[in-house]
Design a protein around this motif. Structure first.
Motif, PDB file in Angstrom:
ATOM      1  N   ALA A 108     -47.624  -9.569  30.775  1.00  0.00           N
ATOM      2  CA  ALA A 108     -47.113  -8.639  29.777  1.00  0.00           C
ATOM      3  C   ALA A 108     -45.587  -8.678  29.747  1.00  0.00           C
ATOM      4  CB  ALA A 108     -47.609  -7.226  30.087  1.00  0.00           C
ATOM      5  N   ALA A 109     -44.979  -8.680  30.958  1.00  0.00           N
ATOM      6  CA  ALA A 109     -43.520  -8.671  31.016  1.00  0.00           C
ATOM      7  C   ALA A 109     -42.937  -9.967  30.462  1.00  0.00           C
ATOM      8  CB  ALA A 109     -43.066  -8.462  32.464  1.00  0.00           C
ATOM      9  N   ALA A 110     -43.531 -11.102  30.844  1.00  0.00           N
ATOM     10  CA  ALA A 110     -43.006 -12.390  30.376  1.00  0.00           C
ATOM     11  C   ALA A 110     -43.135 -12.504  28.870  1.00  0.00           C
ATOM     12  CB  ALA A 110     -43.742 -13.537  31.059  1.00  0.00           C
ATOM     13  N   SER A 111     -44.270 -12.058  28.334  1.00  0.00           N
ATOM     14  CA  SER A 111     -44.475 -12.116  26.894  1.00  0.00           C
ATOM     15  C   SER A 111     -43.461 -11.235  26.179  1.00  0.00           C
ATOM     16  CB  SER A 111     -45.902 -11.662  26.570  1.00  0.00           C
ATOM     17  OG  SER A 111     -46.074 -11.521  25.194  1.00  0.00           O
ATOM     18  N   GLY A 112     -43.276 -10.028  26.692  1.00  0.00           N
ATOM     19  CA  GLY A 112     -42.308  -9.121  26.086  1.00  0.00           C
ATOM     20  C   GLY A 112     -40.898  -9.675  26.163  1.00  0.00           C
ATOM     21  N   LEU A 113     -40.561 -10.226  27.322  1.00  0.00           N
ATOM     22  CA  LEU A 113     -39.220 -10.759  27.524  1.00  0.00           C
ATOM     23  C   LEU A 113     -38.929 -11.906  26.563  1.00  0.00           C
ATOM     24  CD1 LEU A 113     -36.774 -10.381  29.446  1.00  0.00           C
ATOM     25  CD2 LEU A 113     -37.689 -12.281  30.800  1.00  0.00           C
ATOM     26  N   SER A 114     -39.879 -12.840  26.440  1.00  0.00           N
ATOM     27  CA  SER A 114     -39.618 -13.986  25.565  1.00  0.00           C
ATOM     28  C   SER A 114     -39.489 -13.524  24.122  1.00  0.00           C
ATOM     29  CB  SER A 114     -40.701 -15.049  25.717  1.00  0.00           C
ATOM     30  OG  SER A 114     -41.953 -14.521  25.385  1.00  0.00           O
ATOM     31  N   GLY A 115     -40.300 -12.533  23.718  1.00  0.00           N
ATOM     32  CA  GLY A 115     -40.167 -12.013  22.358  1.00  0.00           C
ATOM     33  C   GLY A 115     -38.815 -11.358  22.147  1.00  0.00           C
ATOM     34  N   TYR A 116     -38.375 -10.611  23.138  1.00  0.00           N
ATOM     35  CA  TYR A 116     -37.146  -9.848  22.996  1.00  0.00           C
ATOM     36  C   TYR A 116     -35.920 -10.753  22.922  1.00  0.00           C
ATOM     37  CZ  TYR A 116     -34.074  -5.824  23.689  1.00  0.00           C
ATOM     38  OH  TYR A 116     -33.137  -4.847  23.537  1.00  0.00           O
ATOM     39  N   ILE A 117     -35.826 -11.689  23.853  1.00  0.00           N
ATOM     40  CA  ILE A 117     -34.653 -12.574  23.861  1.00  0.00           C
ATOM     41  C   ILE A 117     -34.638 -13.452  22.615  1.00  0.00           C
ATOM     42  CG2 ILE A 117     -33.438 -14.426  25.092  1.00  0.00           C
ATOM     43  CD1 ILE A 117     -34.588 -13.369  27.671  1.00  0.00           C
ATOM     44  N   GLY A 118     -35.811 -13.994  22.272  1.00  0.00           N
ATOM     45  CA  GLY A 118     -35.889 -14.866  21.100  1.00  0.00           C
ATOM     46  C   GLY A 118     -35.417 -14.144  19.856  1.00  0.00           C
TER      47      GLY A 118
ATOM     48  N   SER B 293     -35.902 -19.254  20.841  1.00  0.00           N
ATOM     49  CA  SER B 293     -37.159 -18.536  20.986  1.00  0.00           C
ATOM     50  C   SER B 293     -38.266 -19.503  21.419  1.00  0.00           C
ATOM     51  CB  SER B 293     -37.485 -17.888  19.648  1.00  0.00           C
ATOM     52  OG  SER B 293     -38.723 -17.296  19.678  1.00  0.00           O
ATOM     53  N   GLY B 294     -38.358 -20.650  20.756  1.00  0.00           N
ATOM     54  CA  GLY B 294     -39.420 -21.617  21.045  1.00  0.00           C
ATOM     55  C   GLY B 294     -39.438 -22.045  22.505  1.00  0.00           C
ATOM     56  N   PHE B 295     -38.276 -22.408  23.035  1.00  0.00           N
ATOM     57  CA  PHE B 295     -38.257 -22.926  24.408  1.00  0.00           C
ATOM     58  C   PHE B 295     -38.432 -21.829  25.440  1.00  0.00           C
ATOM     59  CE2 PHE B 295     -36.792 -26.610  22.213  1.00  0.00           C
ATOM     60  CZ  PHE B 295     -37.426 -27.619  22.913  1.00  0.00           C
ATOM     61  N   LEU B 296     -37.900 -20.651  25.152  1.00  0.00           N
ATOM     62  CA  LEU B 296     -38.100 -19.551  26.090  1.00  0.00           C
ATOM     63  C   LEU B 296     -39.581 -19.211  26.217  1.00  0.00           C
ATOM     64  CD1 LEU B 296     -35.251 -16.986  25.576  1.00  0.00           C
ATOM     65  CD2 LEU B 296     -35.774 -18.378  27.580  1.00  0.00           C
ATOM     66  N   VAL B 297     -40.244 -19.168  25.070  1.00  0.00           N
ATOM     67  CA  VAL B 297     -41.669 -18.830  25.073  1.00  0.00           C
ATOM     68  C   VAL B 297     -42.447 -19.842  25.906  1.00  0.00           C
ATOM     69  CG1 VAL B 297     -43.702 -18.883  23.596  1.00  0.00           C
ATOM     70  CG2 VAL B 297     -41.734 -17.519  22.931  1.00  0.00           C
ATOM     71  N   VAL B 298     -42.192 -21.114  25.642  1.00  0.00           N
ATOM     72  CA  VAL B 298     -42.954 -22.149  26.330  1.00  0.00           C
ATOM     73  C   VAL B 298     -42.602 -22.170  27.819  1.00  0.00           C
ATOM     74  CG1 VAL B 298     -43.463 -24.606  26.395  1.00  0.00           C
ATOM     75  CG2 VAL B 298     -43.095 -23.481  24.219  1.00  0.00           C
ATOM     76  N   ALA B 299     -41.314 -22.028  28.117  1.00  0.00           N
ATOM     77  CA  ALA B 299     -40.887 -22.098  29.515  1.00  0.00           C
ATOM     78  C   ALA B 299     -41.426 -20.920  30.313  1.00  0.00           C
ATOM     79  CB  ALA B 299     -39.355 -22.124  29.585  1.00  0.00           C
ATOM     80  N   LEU B 300     -41.355 -19.731  29.736  1.00  0.00           N
ATOM     81  CA  LEU B 300     -41.847 -18.568  30.478  1.00  0.00           C
ATOM     82  C   LEU B 300     -43.356 -18.644  30.690  1.00  0.00           C
ATOM     83  CD1 LEU B 300     -39.744 -15.562  29.163  1.00  0.00           C
ATOM     84  CD2 LEU B 300     -39.623 -16.714  31.360  1.00  0.00           C
ATOM     85  N   SER B 301     -44.056 -19.183  29.714  1.00  0.00           N
ATOM     86  CA  SER B 301     -45.499 -19.348  29.897  1.00  0.00           C
ATOM     87  C   SER B 301     -45.780 -20.318  31.036  1.00  0.00           C
ATOM     88  CB  SER B 301     -46.130 -19.848  28.594  1.00  0.00           C
ATOM     89  OG  SER B 301     -47.402 -20.370  28.838  1.00  0.00           O
ATOM     90  N   LEU B 302     -45.083 -21.436  31.011  1.00  0.00           N
ATOM     91  CA  LEU B 302     -45.307 -22.461  32.045  1.00  0.00           C
ATOM     92  C   LEU B 302     -44.914 -21.937  33.427  1.00  0.00           C
ATOM     93  CD1 LEU B 302     -46.089 -25.464  32.471  1.00  0.00           C
ATOM     94  CD2 LEU B 302     -43.658 -25.990  32.319  1.00  0.00           C
ATOM     95  N   LEU B 303     -43.734 -21.342  33.517  1.00  0.00           N
ATOM     96  CA  LEU B 303     -43.268 -20.840  34.812  1.00  0.00           C
ATOM     97  C   LEU B 303     -44.148 -19.696  35.299  1.00  0.00           C
ATOM     98  CD1 LEU B 303     -39.395 -20.896  34.280  1.00  0.00           C
ATOM     99  CD2 LEU B 303     -40.759 -22.413  35.728  1.00  0.00           C
ATOM    100  N   GLY B 304     -44.569 -18.858  34.371  1.00  0.00           N
ATOM    101  CA  GLY B 304     -45.413 -17.727  34.750  1.00  0.00           C
ATOM    102  C   GLY B 304     -46.740 -18.188  35.325  1.00  0.00           C
ATOM    103  N   VAL B 305     -47.431 -19.047  34.566  1.00  0.00           N
ATOM    104  CA  VAL B 305     -48.748 -19.501  35.024  1.00  0.00           C
ATOM    105  C   VAL B 305     -48.622 -20.273  36.332  1.00  0.00           C
ATOM    106  CG1 VAL B 305     -50.696 -20.995  34.491  1.00  0.00           C
ATOM    107  CG2 VAL B 305     -49.747 -19.537  32.712  1.00  0.00           C
TER     108      VAL B 305
END
Lengths: 749, 749
Positions: B113-123, B156-168
């Motif tokens: 939840a936090a990673a998803s929110g963070l990537s949306g917010y920064i993007g 936005s694109g790279f943050l989303v992908v990177a946070l997903s990868l790093l998170g998982v």
């Protein structure tokens, strides 16, 4: 217990009853010469279209019958007798050869097609003769008019039900007793009848649905919106085409729809009965659906006879009351018939199935009320749409869509609850050697039969719709006095409600029947695979073939809707061009000096509708066959080429996915289309009734921007509710019958 | 072969790349003071809404995390180690207790939840800072503007992908190595991350989607239709809310959507990998999805870097060209990455999975083109809608609906073909002791991964849309010169296309992923039932629970669409009232003397959107849980009361039906909603472009009745394409993750 004699008796009685009603209607007063002129135009236009349409369908039906016969003869193993012995099953001698099976299936197909066509044709003939009499009666009395309209509608209703009953039971008799076959195999041969009925119903409903809405949309857009003249104004060249459309779409189309509902459901239930028959040896399990239907017909007859007693003169505000009261009488008598039939035929476990039947009757009543709630001006949904019209056509369309989508919830929950309840009740019936699963599915079949007991009465109410609509049109066009218009307006409102609730009823019965028809399909596949009918054959939706088949089933529903909706748009454009041309080239029309050329508009509509019905029809029949054969050969080929046997992959599995997901999707998308259309229609009527006030407290006027926005919504909803939605009902049942007949084609060799 | 080091490296690299892009954008010229004033208003409005929205979501997320943790801790058996020994499976010691499982799942949920929110917010932060810079660059050069817009989107694109990868991968590392658990159990704990991401995505998308379209519809209706002022006219009080909406809906919403797509797909593929790992003992099968994703990120970086090289100054007619060329580069490099990864990690059978990946890449490309065909003004469908507008808004709406429904066919066929092909190819991979079925499903997972390799680039293109849209708005409102408008108009057209094709891409990947996520759900159920993961567990759709569950799944899709569409209508009415009030109370607005109160309109929109997002959100999370628990207790109770064991009935079976039919329905209904909306939008634009001629050969003018009809269609399509459709993407994946996490709850005791 031997109630089987009731079946032919009731069938013949229903036909005689229909003829008595027809005579009663035709001998009543035929109104003024002005009225007769208009009615004659409607009659000519309707019959001309029907002749052309059925001519086309007849050619298609003969071709398909030949193809089906040849396919079945060439791929089937023929039908073997099923002999039951101590929990195991033994397929005995082949009693019907593949060639015989092909011929018998093709003949049953033709019989089903002919019976469906005949009931549509006669019903419509009486309907377009009734409208004039109802218009005439409306000059005298509300009670007389409502009685006559219901009787005219009942001709169609009883003929449809009687021909379905006589057709199924007659062919069953010929294919078992006369040809000397054991009764367990006959239902598998009778399915051709259901397929034939579905096939005709499909084209009748699509063609009629396109005709009626193309004419309606065309007439509305060019008349009400462009020229600013009222509905049914004689200056509009498309007005006769519009009135013709009410008959060919609502009347002939829905008749064919419910004809096949009943036939398919009867046959499906008989096939399920075979599973129990092969174990118990009691023929009653096969004959039960036919007997129960007979009691339903008797109940409906009483309902039609007593209905006028509930009609009150001058009660313009509650035109639905007598119709509703008649329905309660039918329901009450159906419960009695259900009690007698289950007790007499289903042995020790009868009470469980009595309860299942009650669930079905309750479900039917629920659908009648759900539909009224969502599409009648008295409740929240329609008022919400009317209110949204104040901000223009876009918000009207947005909220109408939202309301239509919302209605699927009540539908899904009602169907789901009825299925769960009847399955649970049925599976309590402990029949020796019969698994709870089979007993449960038979329970859902009894629920469907219970719901469809009132079919004749519901159909009469449905045909009541176009008759009263036409009567209103004739009254308007012939310049009849205000009092008569008030009566026909009241009848028209009731007719809109009955048309809407019949659709709800048709969807509900299709939903209940889906499960049993699917089980019948599996029985046919089991028969072909040599698996005992009482064993389960899991259709694993997590297998790739079933999943992709399901995806294609859902796609079929949406693409089919697209084609039928677009067809209305295309045909309507043709009509608009024609009416504009007449206005332009003949200025006398607008001033009322000359009459427009109605016949040319009727002719253009007919040609456009017939041309447009072909593509969706072919898609509906072709896609399940393509999926079944495609996956079968794909798998066969890949086994040959790659040498790999795919786990659980076969044409019949993919088709099962198409069938089940297509059915679920079809039921709910049809509900959306029917109810959004109905709600838009009544939102417009609600504004026209003068009951709506704007934010400042003023009555919203007819002709105001708010009303214009509501007219746009009504027009958008026209092809939804009268073309795509009803055509989807037929598609659902066609899917069931085409796969049932062609199941052997889809089983990998 | 040990490529696993690539995962953290690429993840960190992508974050650094995003920061570099952000710096690059933020240091470029910030335009005139007029522009800055407007951009600041958009920035303030966007951030204020986002803060409020994420505040609400954070509270909900913490509550749900607690509930999920407690539920899992109380019903689960904990997780056992899976030991493989000669074709049989042995569940070893319990390595994670139920309480631990509950805590770890809840923590993963919060992290997701936090990673998803963070990537949306920064993007979004960068996006609303980019619009101004793009508007400024448009005063100088097309190439500079397009480069800047793409870079802003790429943050936005790279943050989303990177946070997903790093998170998982990070949680996987902690839950296996750090806590000392065997790697086979970690994926079952990581699913909480996917659920958390879906949960935030759901509310972000619904809330943002309602905001953006309520503002858009409200601004259009009151501005263009009622007051007759152009789009983005500063006299319209709702115009800033409209521009804010582009960011919060398209940008933050879609980012969250694809964040969870990738996370769910990664985790699902890892769970499938566990099945093969338990047999082969090779950890590569679990780590493969993460490594492949890393190569995708590298390919996308190159694509973003080289894209500007393909941009030509003055090429106003082909603004999509450089974006398309960049996509080809990404695809080509993805193929190289796919080759390296499969060859290095998947042993002898690598080539089969290489082919599966190619199928996925081809499927992604197919979706890009299908979407363009159906929603771009250059082809038949959009022109057909434009032509239908000549007969008014009703025919425009009818044909638009027909076109939208038609688009589901190409979608279903593309997904079906990709699934069949990748399953067939995957099942050729002969891995000792692994059944062809399991190998085949892993093939569909590789296809999904292949398709999603380009996700970062596609996301960059998507966020390009609202940035250029905003840049156009800022240019228009600040009265910039004609040349700049020409550039922003060209960019806006490209942005509309990229927004549409991202939706097609998101639907396609959801369709491909559906099958693997469903298999992951079954693996979880098998784990709970003690069935080896490599054995099949049939979900028999002919069983009553699965059928009714499926019916409810389809209902969920339609009811959810109803709620989100209605929400837009309700919120838009609030905005319309406000703008009308401002026009009425302040006549100086219309004459341009005083500025309207933008802030108040922004505030009203935000409050309405947040209020309206609750009901559909609760429905989406609540219905699958209610079905699972309801059927579980229904069955338990009926077994107790009636003493009858129902065959094959359980909560998890009903949920499987809901999941699979809901997914199929959701994919195709989302396609319908997205594409009908896109086509309506572009039909309006096509007329505005001056390319359309009427029957008499005259150019159809902006402001003509035909154009007005097209505007109605565009407005109807707004909530379809930007609220309901995208929200359905999220719903599909939420269905998958919520059932995956809560599967143990649905298994009968």
């Amino acid at each position: 217990m031997d109630l089987v004699w009731l079946v032919p008796t009731t069938g013949v009685l229903a036909v005689l009853f229909a003829f008595w009603l027809a005579r009663n209607v035709l001998t009543s007063d035929a109104g003024t010469p002005e009225m007769q002129t208009i009615a004659d135009m409607i009659f000519e236009g309707s019959m001309a279209f029907l002749r052309r349409q059925y001519g086309t369908i007849a050619v298609l039906a003969v071709v398909v019958a030949g193809v089906v016969g040849v396919l079945v003869a060439s791929v089937s193993d023929g039908v073997r007798e099923i002999v039951f012995a101590n929990s195991t099953i033994d397929y005995g001698e082949r009693v019907v050869s593949p060639t015989e099976e092909g011929i018998l299936t093709a003949l049953a197909f033709l019989a089903g097609a002919a019976a469906s066509g005949l009931s549509g044709y006669i019903g419509m003939y009486i309907s377009v003769r009734s409208n004039l009499r109802v218009a005439s009666a409306a000059q005298r009395s509300l009670k007389a008019a409502i009685t006559l309209a219901m009787r005219g509608g009942a001709v169609s209703g009883f003929l449809v039900v009687a021909l379905s009953l006589l057709g199924v039971s007659g062919i069953f008799l010929v294919y078992s007793n006369v040809l000397g076959n054991p009764p367990s195999i006959a239902p598998f041969l009778v399915i051709g009848f259901g397929f034939g009925a579905s096939f005709v119903a499909l084209f009748a409903q699509i063609g009629g649905g396109i005709y009626t809405k193309a004419a309606d949309v065309g007439a509305d857009l060019v008349g009400k919106v462009e020229a600013g003249i009222p509905e049914d104004d004689p200056r509009n060249a498309a007005v006769v085409a519009d009135l013709v459309g009410d008959n060919v779409g609502d009347c002939a189309g829905r008749g064919a729809d419910l004809f096949e509902s009943m036939s398919a459901e009867n046959i499906g239930a008989m096939i399920l009965g075979v599973a129990i028959y092969t174990v118990t040896g009691r023929i009653e399990w096969i004959m039960f659906p036919l007997v129960l239907r007979s009691f339903g017909i008797l109940a409906a007859m009483v309902g039609v006879i007593v209905m006028p007693m509930f009609a009150r003169e001058e009660d313009f505000d509650h035109p639905m009351r007598p119709l509703d009261m008649g329905y309660y009488v039918v329901s009450a008598l159906s419960i009695v018939g259900l009690f007698v039939t289950t007790k007499a035929m289903l042995g020790d476990v009868w009470h469980w199935y009595f309860f299942c039947g009650l669930v079905g009757i309750a479900c039917g009543t629920a659908f009648v009320y759900i539909t009224q709630y969502y599409t009648s001006g008295a409740w929240r949904p329609v008022k919400e749409i009317a209110r949204a019209s104040a901000t223009g056509p876009a918000t009207n369309a947005i909220i109408g869509t939202a309301v239509g989508l919302e209605t699927t919830a009540a539908t899904a929950i009602a169907i789901g609850a009825a299925l769960l309840a009847s399955f649970a009740l049925g599976s309590q019936a402990e029949i020796p050697e019969i698994p709870a699963f089979t007993a449960g599915i038979f329970g859902t079949a009894v629920a469907t039969m219970g719901m469809l007991m009132s079919a004749a009465y519901i159909l009469a109410m449905d045909t009541f719709g176009p008759i009263t609509d036409n009567a209103g049109g004739i009254t308007e066009m012939s310049g009849a006095p205000e009092g008569a218009r008030r009566i026909t307006d009241a009848l028209d409102t009731a007719g809109n409600t009955t048309k809407a609730l019949t659709k709800g009823y048709a969807v509900g019965s299709a939903g209940l029947a889906a499960f049993l028809l699917f089980s019948a399909y599996l029985d046919k596949v089991k028969d072909r695979l040599g698996i005992p009918l009482v064993e389960e054959l899991p259709i694993d939706i997590s297998s790739i073939d079933v999943f992709v088949g399901g995806l294609l089933g859902m796609m079929l529903v949406l693409l089919f809707s697209s084609l039928t909706i677009r067809a209305v748009g295309s045909a309507a454009e043709k009509i608009i061009e024609e009416v504009r041309r007449q206005f332009r080239e003949n200025p006398g029309i607008m001033t009322g000096e000359t009459r427009p050329d109605y016949g040319r508009a009727v002719d253009i509509t007919a040609r456009a509708a017939l041309r447009e019905m072909v593509a969706p029809g072919i898609l509906a029949v072709g896609l399940p066959v393509a999926v079944g054969l495609g996956f079968r050969f794909l798998r066969d080929a890949s086994v040959e080429v790659a040498g790999v046997e795919y786990p659980e992959s076969a044409g019949w599995l993919a088709v099962a996915g198409t069938l089940i997901v297509g059915t679920i999707g079809g039921i709910l998308i049809a509900t959306f289309l029917n109810n959004s259309g109905g709600a838009w229609d009544n939102a417009k009527k609600y504004i026209e009734s003068g009951d709506m006030r704007d934010a400042a407290g003023n009555v919203v006027q007819k002709g105001s921007p708010t009303h214009a926005a509501a007219v746009v919504g009504d027009t958008i909803g026209d092809p939804f509710k009268d073309t795509a939605g009803p055509s989807l009902h037929v598609l659902i049942k066609l899917l069931a019958t085409v796969t049932l007949v062609l199941a052997p084609l889809f089983v990998n060799s």
